[in-house]
Scaffold this motif. Structure first.
Motif, short mmCIF file in Angstrom:
data_model
loop_
_atom_site.label_atom_id
_atom_site.label_comp_id
_atom_site.label_asym_id
_atom_site.label_seq_id
_atom_site.Cartn_x
_atom_site.Cartn_y
_atom_site.Cartn_z
N LEU A 178 0.87 -1.22 -0.02
CA LEU A 178 0.09 -0.14 -0.21
C LEU A 178 0.84 1.26 -0.16
N THR A 179 1.89 1.10 0.99
CA THR A 179 2.74 2.37 1.18
C THR A 179 3.45 2.94 -0.37
N GLU A 180 3.24 4.33 -0.40
CA GLU A 180 4.22 4.79 -1.16
C GLU A 180 5.07 5.82 -0.61
N GLY A 183 3.85 8.85 1.60
CA GLY A 183 3.21 8.26 2.88
C GLY A 183 2.67 7.18 3.02
N GLY A 184 2.51 6.72 4.17
CA GLY A 184 1.95 5.25 4.25
C GLY A 184 0.61 5.40 5.18
N SER A 185 0.41 6.43 6.03
CA SER A 185 -0.69 6.66 6.59
C SER A 185 -1.96 7.41 5.75
N ASP A 186 -1.58 8.00 4.77
CA ASP A 186 -2.56 8.53 3.80
C ASP A 186 -2.69 7.66 2.80
N PHE A 208 6.85 1.74 -1.97
CA PHE A 208 8.15 2.16 -1.40
C PHE A 208 8.33 1.12 -0.14
N PHE A 209 7.35 0.60 0.32
CA PHE A 209 7.45 -0.33 1.35
C PHE A 209 7.05 -1.85 1.17
N CYS A 210 7.59 -2.54 0.55
CA CYS A 210 6.85 -4.01 0.06
C CYS A 210 7.63 -5.24 0.71
N SER A 211 7.09 -5.60 2.10
CA SER A 211 7.48 -6.64 2.76
C SER A 211 7.14 -7.97 2.17
N ALA A 212 7.83 -8.91 2.66
CA ALA A 212 7.55 -10.45 1.85
C ALA A 212 7.73 -10.30 0.58
N TRP A 258 17.40 -1.61 4.48
CA TRP A 258 18.15 -2.11 5.63
C TRP A 258 17.51 -1.49 6.80
N LYS A 259 16.90 -2.51 7.55
CA LYS A 259 16.14 -1.99 8.60
C LYS A 259 16.56 -2.20 9.97
N MET A 260 15.96 -1.97 10.86
CA MET A 260 16.20 -2.11 12.21
C MET A 260 15.72 -3.61 12.85
N THR A 266 12.63 -9.47 3.87
CA THR A 266 12.96 -8.31 2.97
C THR A 266 11.69 -7.49 2.94
N THR A 267 12.00 -6.18 3.09
CA THR A 267 11.01 -4.94 2.62
C THR A 267 11.65 -4.14 1.40
N ALA A 268 11.13 -4.28 0.46
CA ALA A 268 11.79 -3.62 -0.98
C ALA A 268 10.90 -2.66 -1.45
N ALA A 434 9.59 -3.31 17.66
CA ALA A 434 9.71 -1.80 17.26
C ALA A 434 8.88 -1.81 16.02
N ILE A 435 8.96 -2.53 14.93
CA ILE A 435 8.43 -2.68 13.76
C ILE A 435 6.94 -2.74 13.79
N ASN A 436 6.63 -3.63 14.85
CA ASN A 436 5.26 -3.90 14.83
C ASN A 436 4.41 -2.57 15.51
N GLU A 437 5.00 -1.75 15.93
CA GLU A 437 4.50 -0.55 16.56
C GLU A 437 4.03 0.20 15.27
N LEU A 438 4.91 0.15 14.23
CA LEU A 438 4.72 1.12 13.16
C LEU A 438 3.94 0.71 11.73
N TRP A 439 4.23 -0.66 11.30
CA TRP A 439 3.57 -1.06 10.44
C TRP A 439 2.26 -1.38 10.59
N GLU A 440 1.29 -1.34 9.57
CA GLU A 440 -0.21 -1.54 9.58
C GLU A 440 -0.74 -0.32 10.64
N GLY A 441 -0.25 0.78 10.56
CA GLY A 441 -0.84 2.06 11.19
C GLY A 441 0.12 2.42 12.38
N PRO A 442 0.80 3.52 12.33
CA PRO A 442 1.23 3.97 13.65
C PRO A 442 0.24 4.42 14.67
N ASN A 444 -0.22 7.21 16.23
CA ASN A 444 -1.11 8.32 16.13
C ASN A 444 -2.25 8.43 15.04
N VAL A 445 -1.90 7.61 14.14
CA VAL A 445 -2.92 7.37 12.88
C VAL A 445 -4.13 6.81 13.54
N LEU A 446 -3.77 5.65 14.46
CA LEU A 446 -4.99 4.65 14.88
C LEU A 446 -5.64 5.59 15.92
C1 FAD Z 1 9.87 -2.55 8.42
C2 FAD Z 1 8.58 -2.08 7.73
C3 FAD Z 1 7.94 -2.95 6.61
C4 FAD Z 1 6.87 -2.23 6.01
N1 FAD Z 1 6.11 -3.06 5.23
C5 FAD Z 1 5.19 -2.61 4.63
C6 FAD Z 1 4.36 -3.45 3.41
O1 FAD Z 1 4.80 -4.44 3.23
N2 FAD Z 1 3.46 -2.84 2.77
C7 FAD Z 1 3.05 -1.43 3.25
O2 FAD Z 1 2.12 -1.18 2.47
N3 FAD Z 1 3.76 -0.95 3.83
C8 FAD Z 1 4.63 -1.32 4.84
N4 FAD Z 1 5.23 -0.51 5.77
C9 FAD Z 1 4.78 0.76 5.88
C10 FAD Z 1 4.12 1.16 7.06
O3 FAD Z 1 2.90 0.58 6.98
C11 FAD Z 1 4.26 2.70 6.97
O4 FAD Z 1 5.44 3.09 7.55
C12 FAD Z 1 3.09 3.38 7.92
O5 FAD Z 1 1.86 3.10 7.37
C13 FAD Z 1 3.34 4.59 8.16
O6 FAD Z 1 3.50 5.57 7.14
P1 FAD Z 1 4.80 6.43 6.74
O7 FAD Z 1 6.17 5.61 7.16
O8 FAD Z 1 4.86 7.01 5.42
O9 FAD Z 1 4.76 7.45 7.94
P2 FAD Z 1 3.88 8.88 7.74
O10 FAD Z 1 2.43 8.67 7.27
O11 FAD Z 1 4.97 9.88 7.12
O12 FAD Z 1 3.93 9.49 9.26
C14 FAD Z 1 4.82 9.90 9.96
C15 FAD Z 1 4.14 10.18 11.29
O13 FAD Z 1 3.16 11.28 11.27
C16 FAD Z 1 2.14 10.65 12.06
N5 FAD Z 1 0.63 10.91 11.48
C17 FAD Z 1 0.38 10.77 10.12
N6 FAD Z 1 -0.82 10.91 9.86
C18 FAD Z 1 -1.43 11.47 11.02
C19 FAD Z 1 -2.65 11.75 11.40
N7 FAD Z 1 -3.56 11.79 10.52
N8 FAD Z 1 -2.86 12.18 12.73
C20 FAD Z 1 -1.90 12.13 13.58
N9 FAD Z 1 -0.55 11.50 13.13
C21 FAD Z 1 -0.29 11.15 12.12
C22 FAD Z 1 2.29 9.22 12.35
O14 FAD Z 1 1.62 8.57 13.38
C23 FAD Z 1 3.84 8.92 12.46
O15 FAD Z 1 4.21 9.14 13.49
C24 FAD Z 1 6.28 -1.00 6.31
C25 FAD Z 1 6.96 -0.26 7.48
C26 FAD Z 1 8.15 -0.71 8.01
C27 FAD Z 1 8.68 0.17 9.10
#
Ligand code: FAD
Length: 533
Positions: A178-180, A183-186, A208-212, A258-260, A266-268, A434-442, A444-446
């Motif tokens: 999904l993620t480009e 941005g991933g959240s948006d 930009f984030f393509c795991s598995a 190259w990730k923590m 792999t995330t590609a 630490a990764i689990n905290e971020l992927w599938e929605g960080p 703040n977004v949730l």
């Molecule tokens: C190791 C790893 C593997 C991943 N693999 C995949 C994958 O296979 N497929 C895939 O699709 N994605 C993948 N992701 C991406 C991951 O889902 C995104 O990193 C995540 O959704 C956040 O997007 P972003 O990194 O662009 O952060 P951003 O969207 O730029 O967010 C940055 C900060 O802004 C905050 N923020 C953003 N929007 C809001 C809002 N509305 N309100 C409050 N705060 C906000 C966030 O909480 C965060 O703290 C992976 C990420 C990691 C770290």
């Protein structure tokens, strides 16, 4: 008294012998109690399945997971073969290939596998950390759930069969892209373009984030040309007959990140240049479906994996306290440390009980997962749907946050040995957490999404009723207090204006949501320990 001894006899063997022979299910009475409590009349089936798989997870797959964690075993991409054909082969160690085949052969996503059996197997597997298994399992589950709703062509039905029943004994692996880069959240800001060329959908652009990345199929979000809809497609990594020839389906793997943590996976970064893609569901419901089905399932499972890694950490830290001595006494006898170990145990038990209770709630959703908040169901069912949806979000943020805290604490129980990568798996689990905290929605977004959801449904489901419902069985005074807090917080119009007042509300909201889920987990734990439903 301690005199010098040039042949220092100290060793860790008693601790290691215990750890080596520990069976994750057979030797853990608490998880057996949780299963018995939440799995209803299926508990004996679940118990049997857990005992069987635990013999593999606790020994063979545990050792594979440890073995592949060394830097020299990291997967990498080989872009070209010896004849200058672009192949983008993900090269992974032999142990991963074997373990993956064995895990996926468990047929976790077959309709013949009862959901509770799938859940307990996943929980046990997750005790070994990511290991290039957890993410692909979660992604395959999301792909299967989407296909079960929308597979309506020979190609998509075949993909579904490949994932659920296997083809020629081989089970397909799923991914989700999904993620480009912007941005991933948006997700609505996705730019990847889908073009219908002579009746075939093809993708153009980058992710930009393509795991598995080694997966056979990926759920991919893209905008159909000229539209702002976010549509979902399933994209095969190779078209039929091309996997053996290593001809990828119209995309290149540009780079491996190259990730923590989760480093065995792999995330590609990918470029799509005409990849064939099959639509899943109506385009104008794509965003609702990807959030309501794919991400919801992943978030549910990420919470479960937090419980699993805490369980491993709690067990090993607790035992180490009984083994290790300092100042002539077992370290577990120091009250400062004993308090920390109790905290680790408490969080582990509440997170595990909460995850199983939530899964029970999830299973009782009539009609399964659906995209969006609006459904034409009766109000009781709609309310239940909100309960489960918000609890999954609350669990994702709380369990993942707690997991990093608890793992850090467990690491400290081991003193300096805690940070040694070849002493225990805890540093690896910590990095994965630490990764689990971020992927599938960080977080703040949730948090923002929960606030928005509760505002949107407040007319027919006031937030205080939501609190009453999810904390049912808890102490009355506490429920009343939390109900009054939530109605105050949800009444605040928006979390988006950067004013002093909003900053204060956001801080309260963050803290409130964490406490709310803890109360839900504590009720679950009391029910397990007290035997009440
Ligand atoms: C190791 C790893 C593997 C991943 N693999 C995949 C994958 O296979 N497929 C895939 O699709 N994605 C993948 N992701 C991406 C991951 O889902 C995104 O990193 C995540 O959704 C956040 O997007 P972003 O990194 O662009 O952060 P951003 O969207 O730029 O967010 C940055 C900060 O802004 C905050 N923020 C953003 N929007 C809001 C809002 N509305 N309100 C409050 N705060 C906000 C966030 O909480 C965060 O703290 C992976 C990420 C990691 C770290």
């Amino acid at each position: 008294m301690s005199l010098p001894d040039r042949n220092n006899p100290y060793n860790f063997d008693d601790f290691l012998d215990w750890r080596q022979s520990f069976d994750y299910y057979r030797d853990d009475p608490f998880i057996q109690q949780v299963v018995k409590h939440f799995c209803g009349d299926q508990w004996e089936t679940v118990d049997q399945a857990a005992r069987a798989i635990s013999k593999k997870v606790s020994f063979r797959w545990r050792d594979f997971s440890d073995a592949i964690a060394f830097p020299e075993k990291r997967p990498y991409v080989m872009h070209y073969d010896g004849h200058h054909h672009r192949i983008d082969r993900i090269v992974r160690p032999f142990e991963i290939e074997v373990m993956e085949r064995e895990v996926f052969s468990e047929r976790l996503f077959s309709p013949r596998t009862p959901p509770w059996v799938k859940l307990i197997k996943m929980y046990l597997i997750y005790q070994n950390g990511e290991a290039c298994i957890s993410c692909p399992l979660v992604c395959t589950e999301g792909l299967v759930a989407t296909l079960e709703k929308f597979a309506d062509t020979p190609e998509t039905r075949c993909i579904l069969k490949h994932c659920t029943e296997g083809i020629d004994g081989e089970f397909a692996i799923g991914a989700q892209y999904l993620t480009e880069i912007q941005g991933g959240s948006d997700v609505p800001a996705n730019l990847l373009e889908a073009v219908n060329q002579d009746g075939t959908w093809r993708l153009y652009g980058t992710k930009f984030f393509c795991s598995a990345t080694h997966a056979d199929y990926a759920v991919v979000t893209a905008k159909p040309a000229g539209s702002e809809d976010i549509a979902i497609f399933v994209v095969p990594s190779w078209l039929p007959g091309n996997k053996e020839k290593e001809i990828r389906n119209g995309f290149t793997i540009d780079r491996i990140k190259w990730k923590m943590g989760t480093s065995e996976l792999t995330t590609a970064e990918l470029t799509f240049n005409g990849a064939v893609a099959y639509p899943m569901g109506p385009f104008d419901r794509g965003l609702a479906n990807v959030v309501g089905i794919v991400l919801t399932l992943s978030r549910l499972t990420v919470g479960l994996s937090g419980a699993a890694s805490m369980t491993r950490a709690s067990r090993e830290a607790g035992k180490y306290c009984e083994f290790r001595e300092a100042f002539d006494q077992k370290i577990g006898m120091f009250p400062l440390l004993a308090n920390q170990v109790r905290k680790i145990e408490k969080y582990t038990r509440r997170t595990t009980a909460g995850a199983f209770k939530l899964y029970r709630d999830f299973l009782t959703l009539e009609g399964g997962l659906k995209g969006g908040l609006k459904t034409d169901e009766p109000e009781r069912a709609r309310r239940k749907r909100i309960d489960v949806r918000e609890l999954i979000l609350l669990q994702k943020i709380t369990a993942t946050w707690d997991t990093t805290d608890i793992l850090r604490l467990a690491i400290s129980v081991f003193g300096g040995h805690g940070v040694m990568e070849d002493f225990s798996c805890l540093p690896r689990l910590f990095r994965d957490a630490a990764i689990n905290e971020l992927w599938e929605g960080p977080r703040n977004v949730l948090l923002a999404q929960i606030h928005r959801d509760l505002q949107r449904v407040a007319e027919w489901y006031p937030p205080e009723k939501f609190v009453h419902s999810i904390l049912s069985g808890g102490k009355k005074a506490l429920i009343e207090q939390m109900s009054s807090e939530i109605s105050d917080l949800v009444a605040y119009p928006s979390l988006l204006d950067l004013t002093p007042e909003t900053l204060a509300v956001c801080e309260r909201w963050d803290n409130f949501c964490h406490r709310l889920l803890h109360r839900y987990q504590d009720i679950a734990l009391e029910q397990v320990e007290g035997g009440s439903k």
